[in-house]
Design a protein around this motif. Structure first.
Motif, PDB file in Angstrom:
ATOM      1  N   ASP A   8       0.820  -1.205   0.000  1.00  0.00           N
ATOM      2  CA  ASP A   8       0.000   0.000   0.000  1.00  0.00           C
ATOM      3  C   ASP A   8       0.849   1.248   0.000  1.00  0.00           C
ATOM      4  O   ASP A   8       2.023   1.246   0.297  1.00  0.00           O
ATOM      5  N   ALA A   9       0.170   2.346  -0.290  1.00  0.00           N
ATOM      6  CA  ALA A   9       0.856   3.619  -0.437  1.00  0.00           C
ATOM      7  C   ALA A   9       1.442   4.169   0.847  1.00  0.00           C
ATOM      8  O   ALA A   9       2.264   5.062   0.810  1.00  0.00           O
ATOM      9  N   ALA A 292      -4.757  -5.869  -2.007  1.00  0.00           N
ATOM     10  CA  ALA A 292      -4.351  -7.140  -1.395  1.00  0.00           C
ATOM     11  C   ALA A 292      -5.203  -8.256  -1.966  1.00  0.00           C
ATOM     12  O   ALA A 292      -6.408  -8.077  -2.198  1.00  0.00           O
ATOM     13  N   GLU A 293      -4.586  -9.404  -2.213  1.00  0.00           N
ATOM     14  CA  GLU A 293      -5.286 -10.587  -2.701  1.00  0.00           C
ATOM     15  C   GLU A 293      -6.102 -10.295  -3.957  1.00  0.00           C
ATOM     16  O   GLU A 293      -7.204 -10.803  -4.146  1.00  0.00           O
ATOM     17  N   GLY A 338       1.030  -6.964   4.246  1.00  0.00           N
ATOM     18  CA  GLY A 338       1.705  -8.082   3.603  1.00  0.00           C
ATOM     19  C   GLY A 338       0.785  -9.272   3.427  1.00  0.00           C
ATOM     20  O   GLY A 338       0.008  -9.612   4.334  1.00  0.00           O
ATOM     21  N   GLY A 339       0.849  -9.890   2.259  1.00  0.00           N
ATOM     22  CA  GLY A 339       0.031 -11.072   1.998  1.00  0.00           C
ATOM     23  C   GLY A 339      -1.452 -10.774   2.118  1.00  0.00           C
ATOM     24  O   GLY A 339      -1.965  -9.855   1.497  1.00  0.00           O
ATOM     25  N   ASP A 340      -2.128 -11.553   2.952  1.00  0.00           N
ATOM     26  CA  ASP A 340      -3.582 -11.411   3.101  1.00  0.00           C
ATOM     27  C   ASP A 340      -3.960 -10.582   4.323  1.00  0.00           C
ATOM     28  O   ASP A 340      -5.081 -10.665   4.805  1.00  0.00           O
ATOM     29  N   LYS A 341      -3.038  -9.749   4.813  1.00  0.00           N
ATOM     30  CA  LYS A 341      -3.299  -8.938   6.004  1.00  0.00           C
ATOM     31  C   LYS A 341      -3.407  -7.446   5.636  1.00  0.00           C
ATOM     32  O   LYS A 341      -2.722  -6.953   4.742  1.00  0.00           O
ATOM     33  N   LEU A 342      -4.273  -6.757   6.361  1.00  0.00           N
ATOM     34  CA  LEU A 342      -4.426  -5.310   6.231  1.00  0.00           C
ATOM     35  C   LEU A 342      -4.420  -4.678   7.614  1.00  0.00           C
ATOM     36  O   LEU A 342      -4.837  -5.296   8.595  1.00  0.00           O
ATOM     37  N   ARG A 361      -8.920   3.415  16.815  1.00  0.00           N
ATOM     38  CA  ARG A 361      -8.212   2.151  16.834  1.00  0.00           C
ATOM     39  C   ARG A 361      -7.459   1.889  15.535  1.00  0.00           C
ATOM     40  O   ARG A 361      -7.790   2.444  14.487  1.00  0.00           O
ATOM     41  N   ILE A 362      -6.474   0.996  15.636  1.00  0.00           N
ATOM     42  CA  ILE A 362      -5.900   0.326  14.471  1.00  0.00           C
ATOM     43  C   ILE A 362      -6.288  -1.140  14.570  1.00  0.00           C
ATOM     44  O   ILE A 362      -6.073  -1.779  15.607  1.00  0.00           O
ATOM     45  N   LEU A 363      -6.896  -1.659  13.497  1.00  0.00           N
ATOM     46  CA  LEU A 363      -7.317  -3.055  13.443  1.00  0.00           C
ATOM     47  C   LEU A 363      -6.426  -3.827  12.487  1.00  0.00           C
ATOM     48  O   LEU A 363      -5.969  -3.289  11.489  1.00  0.00           O
TER      49      LEU A 363
END
Length: 368
Positions: A8-9, A292-293, A338-342, A361-363
């Protein structure tokens, strides 16, 4: 198999000095590309951090950690993604927070490993601008940012529509999303910096190969660009607010006119580039995006949801799919982990949300 996406940017692109320029939205055929499934999934793995005030920009550090900009406080904080511990780097001098303005987007230098430069977009007393600062984690908390060096200035400011997303692309150039500051005419004025996507060198000069001679303007006719991301084929996508009817996700073509204020959403006028997807404003009001994905993932502020747009080239391969609707309130920024995570930030303390205990929050999400 699913198509991959680039990082991502929000952080460093990781591109080498020999990286090829970003490809335009019209540059590649999707025929040989893999298409993701029509339907995806989202699982909230955990809450990474709580108690953030008006988080806006989010930049992952290569050595670990997340840098978070507070729009209203004008500070940058490092969050440990394992423990949620917060360490304030310092306050960015010159930030004038009011309305939708303040300390907005963050990006890491493409040479961050050697220069430790953090770029920030913020609203000053006179304009919106981009600065860069050296980050030194060895210094005491609150004193880890060097004096800001102004890279680019003169972007129109207003109480609304300040844009603010910045990102280094695969070509190691700096892309800047701006708003028209409430003055609609600026979006169509190619001499104005408002309502544009700008493409600059790391030093703030117009990039070679830009569509208009000696100009930083890369695309125009935008209302308020809030999200920037590239897919695995180095094609640029951008999200922006509509007015009362249509929010947009666009595939960006250099030199193209995206229509504002003459057009909002899809139009039959061949002068304007149509969005690849559009939403009613109560369903989206989009901010950050990430890839992603094989899909674009787009945060919704007023819509209070996360949208998945599966890609086939620069078109949506299936209808957009909504997740997390109303579960966490307003969503502001999406960054690839990275990969399948955001990583996704909420935005309930920005004056337009209803903060719950623990906001903002950050999720961490796992997606398909």
């Amino acid at each position: 198999m699913t198509a991959a996406c680039s990082s991502d940017a929000g952080g460093s692109s990781g591109a080498s000095p020999s990286a090829s320029p970003s490809r335009t939205a019209a540059a590649a055929s999707p025929s040989a590309e893999m298409t993701p499934p029509a339907k995806g999934t989202v699982e909230v793995v955990r809450t990474v951090a709580e108690g953030l005030n008006t988080p806006w920009g989010l930049a992952p550090l290569p050595e670990g950690g997340l840098l978070v900009a507070s729009r209203d406080e004008g500070t940058i904080t490092r969050v440990d993604p394992e423990t949620g511990r917060k360490t304030e780097l310092g306050e960015v001098p010159g930030v004038s927070a009011a309305g939708e303005g303040g300390l907005l987007g963050l990006a890491l230098s493409p040479d961050y490993a050697s220069d430790h430069m953090v770029y920030a977009y913020f609203t000053s007393a006179s304009d919106n601008r981009v600065v860069r600062m050296i980050y030194d984690p060895a210094r005491p908390s609150g004193d880890q940012l060097g004096a800001p060096d102004t890279v680019f200035k003169g972007i129109p400011k207003g109480m609304i529509h300040n844009g603010g997303r910045i990102a280094f692309g695969p070509d190691r150039l700096l892309y800047v999303g701006t708003g028209e500051s409430g003055d609609r005419g600026l979006a169509q004025d190619k001499k104005s910096l408002g309502g544009k996507i700008l493409r600059l060198t790391a030093e703030g000069e117009p990039a070679a190969g830009n569509p208009f001679p000696d100009s930083p303007v890369y695309s125009y006719g935008h209302r308020n660009v809030q999200g920037l991301a590239w897919d695995a084929e180095q094609r640029l996508f951008a999200a922006e607010f509509g007015q009362d009817t249509w929010d947009e996700l666009n595939a960006i073509v250099p030199g193209a006119d995206y229509g504002w204020p003459a057009a909002e959403g899809k139009t039959g006028d061949p002068k304007f580039r149509n969005p690849m997807a559009q939403w009613h404003t109560d369903e989206a009001s989009p901010s950050g995006i990430a890839c992603a994905e094989g899909s674009i993932w787009m945060a919704g502020l007023r819509g209070e949801r996360l949208w998945r747009v599966p890609l086939r080239g620069t078109a949506a391969s299936a209808d957009p799919q909504a997740f997390l609707e109303g579960e966490y309130g307003r969503l502001r920024t999406v960054v690839s982990a990275g990969g399948d995570k955001l990583w996704v930030t909420t935005s309930n303390t920005d004056g337009r949300g209803d903060p719950e205990p623990g906001d903002d929050r950050i999720l961490e999400l796992e997606v398909t």
